[in-house]
Design an enzyme around this catalytic site. Structure first.
Site, PDB file in Angstrom:
ATOM      1  N   ASP A 101     -36.173  25.295 -56.217  1.00  0.00           N
ATOM      2  CA  ASP A 101     -36.244  23.863 -56.472  1.00  0.00           C
ATOM      3  C   ASP A 101     -34.866  23.207 -56.394  1.00  0.00           C
ATOM      4  OD1 ASP A 101     -37.395  21.459 -57.135  1.00  0.00           O
ATOM      5  OD2 ASP A 101     -37.464  21.866 -59.287  1.00  0.00           O
ATOM      6  N   HIS A 102     -34.786  22.128 -55.620  1.00  0.00           N
ATOM      7  CA  HIS A 102     -33.556  21.331 -55.493  1.00  0.00           C
ATOM      8  C   HIS A 102     -32.357  22.183 -55.074  1.00  0.00           C
ATOM      9  CE1 HIS A 102     -35.000  17.393 -56.749  1.00  0.00           C
ATOM     10  NE2 HIS A 102     -35.735  18.005 -57.648  1.00  0.00           N
ATOM     11  N   GLU A 198     -39.538  21.745 -47.934  1.00  0.00           N
ATOM     12  CA  GLU A 198     -39.711  20.384 -48.447  1.00  0.00           C
ATOM     13  C   GLU A 198     -38.339  19.726 -48.432  1.00  0.00           C
ATOM     14  OE1 GLU A 198     -42.006  19.395 -52.094  1.00  0.00           O
ATOM     15  OE2 GLU A 198     -40.096  18.759 -52.932  1.00  0.00           O
ATOM     16  N   LYS A 240     -38.291  12.078 -67.473  1.00  0.00           N
ATOM     17  CA  LYS A 240     -38.768  13.434 -67.704  1.00  0.00           C
ATOM     18  C   LYS A 240     -39.767  13.491 -68.860  1.00  0.00           C
ATOM     19  CE  LYS A 240     -36.138  15.605 -64.673  1.00  0.00           C
ATOM     20  NZ  LYS A 240     -36.676  16.366 -63.531  1.00  0.00           N
TER      21      LYS A 240
END
EC number: 5.1.2.7
Length: 442
Positions: A101-102, A198, A240
């Site tokens: 992720d990221h 992605e 968040k």
């Protein structure tokens, strides 16, 4: 040396929409399931099983960022091991993935062996100017983008001038080329078609327009990146662990335009035919879930919904619900988070809105009952006890639990049943059911 792809049970390479390419194929509906401490994979997978029993296949994607691994002191292999163990235990025979992720060019290496999904984050490169020659080449390569463009399912047409095309290229082309470098590094290690790419552009200063998204997708196609999901920035606040703050009607309009732009780009540029939107910080955005579901039905489109830190909060709720040592630990975590709020919140400053005056003192929380703690933390819109500021503080407070080491993990295991019930219920009833099945959230 090519790192072999880890194929889940029953999962094989399938044809993508890019001519001549084969790839692991992400299902139409998928959910990013964050698991800070790698203890809730079975409970999360159970939520996907419940959806399957309702006739809807939702692919689980376990995601954990380099920052989270660094804070906790874990390795990406732990995410893969937890996912594999859950799949084996629950006899899941459908696709599943592990998301780096990221990641960036600097952080991707440690994710190459265990992951098969890569969220390439290029937000920091947005606004950096590519060489003028690259911009000119891009503009000259895409005369089809000039003039009026009609997106299918959208009443209004959009006009793109040469100036608009050049300005958009100046803002985004360097970021896309950076994504290309990351993609090719992964491809050289994993082999073409052995992972799902992605591109994330959500952590930036403003929402991209559908015209900008279309131009970005043209640039991505030029780079030869067969992305299957893209995460643009929408207007409004995606804080968040709490609900969306903004104009829901405007969000729905933006999502419809983005979905239509993606469909246009798939036809025009040969991007994978399953390319879809990824909604980041998607957990607990209850007010926009009906809009997401309605847009998916309107365009027969898919979506990837990322729900990262909400599982960690359900662990805290489960511990507090268990009372005894579990509640005592949950209270201590809050006290430590309160004492170190500035330090914990700094890395997340753009994605939280905490009102310090709404935070109860640790002394007050210390005498709370189990019901008081869980009612303040559990996200039940309309509940007078729910405290969004407390929830956001604890959302970023997982570093406190990480420092506790085995004390925290041992209590997770000792209270597995009650925690798992909360994790499954939250993921299925509050997230999967309203987004993918169109049911009302509890």
């Amino acid at each position: 040396m090519t790192i072999p792809s880890v194929y889940p049970s029953g999962q094989t390479a399938a044809h993508s929409g890019v001519p001549g390419a084969t790839a692991l194929r992400l299902n139409k509906y998928s959910v990013g399931t964050g698991d800070r401490f790698a203890h809730q994979a079975k409970a999360q997978l159970q939520a996907c099983l419940l959806a399957s029993q309702q006739g809807v296949e939702v692919t689980p994607v376990w995601n954990k960022s380099n920052r989270e691994h660094t804070i906790i002191g874990s390795e990406p292999t732990s995410t893969r091991q937890a996912a594999d163990a859950a799949v084996k235990a629950l006899h899941w025979e459908k696709p599943y993935f592990c998301d780096a992720d990221h990641i960036t060019l600097q952080t991707v290496d440690r994710f190459l062996a265990p992951c098969d999904f890569y969220t390439i984050d290029v937000a920091d490169a947005i606004g950096q100017h590519a060489p003028a020659s690259d911009i000119d080449q891009f503009v000259n390569r895409h005369p089809e983008l000039l003039g009026k463009i009609q997106l299918s399912g959208i009443d209004e047409a959009f006009g793109i001038t040469a100036e608009h095309l050049k300005n958009t290229a100046e803002k985004f082309l360097a970021a896309v080329k950076q994504a290309g470098k990351v993609y090719r590094k992964i491809e050289s290690a994993k082999g073409a078609g052995n992972f799902i790419p992605e591109i994330s552009m959500d952590e930036t200063d403003r929402a991209q327009s559908p015209v900008e998204l279309l131009i970005i997708l043209a640039a991505i196609a030029d780079e030869g990146i067969p992305i299957q999901t893209i995460a643009p920035k929408f207007s409004g606040r995606f804080n968040k662990g709490v609900d969306y703050v903004g104009d829901v009607a405007q969000f729905e309009k933006e999502m419809a335009l983005d979905v239509a732009a993606i469909a246009y780009a798939v036809r025009q540029y040969g991007l994978p035919d399953n390319l879809k939107l990824s909604v980041h910080s998607g957990s607990d955005k209850f007010s926009i879930y009906p809009a997401i579901h309605a847009t998916m039905r309107r365009f027969d489109a898919g979506v990837h919904l990322k729900t990262a830190g909400t599982t960690w909060l359900e662990e805290l709720i489960g511990l507090a619900e268990a009372d005894g040592d579990g509640l005592a630990l949950a209270k201590q975590i809050y006290a430590e988070a309160f004492a170190h709020a500035d330090e914990l919140c700094a890395p997340y400053a753009t994605v939280i809105d905490i009102d310090p005056t709404k935070l109860p003192s640790p002394q007050e929380v210390a005498v709370w009952t189990s019901e008081q703690y869980t009612s303040a933390l559990r996200h039940v819109p309309g509940s007078p006890a729910y405290n969004s500021s407390l929830r956001q503080l604890l959302h970023v407070g997982f570093k406190i639990a990480a420092k506790m080491g085995h004390r925290y993990l041992d209590l997770l295991e000792a209270n597995e049943a009650i925690i798992a019930k909360n994790v499954t219920e939250n993921l299925y009833q509050r997230h999967i059911a309203p987004v993918f099945l169109g049911q009302r959230s509890i």
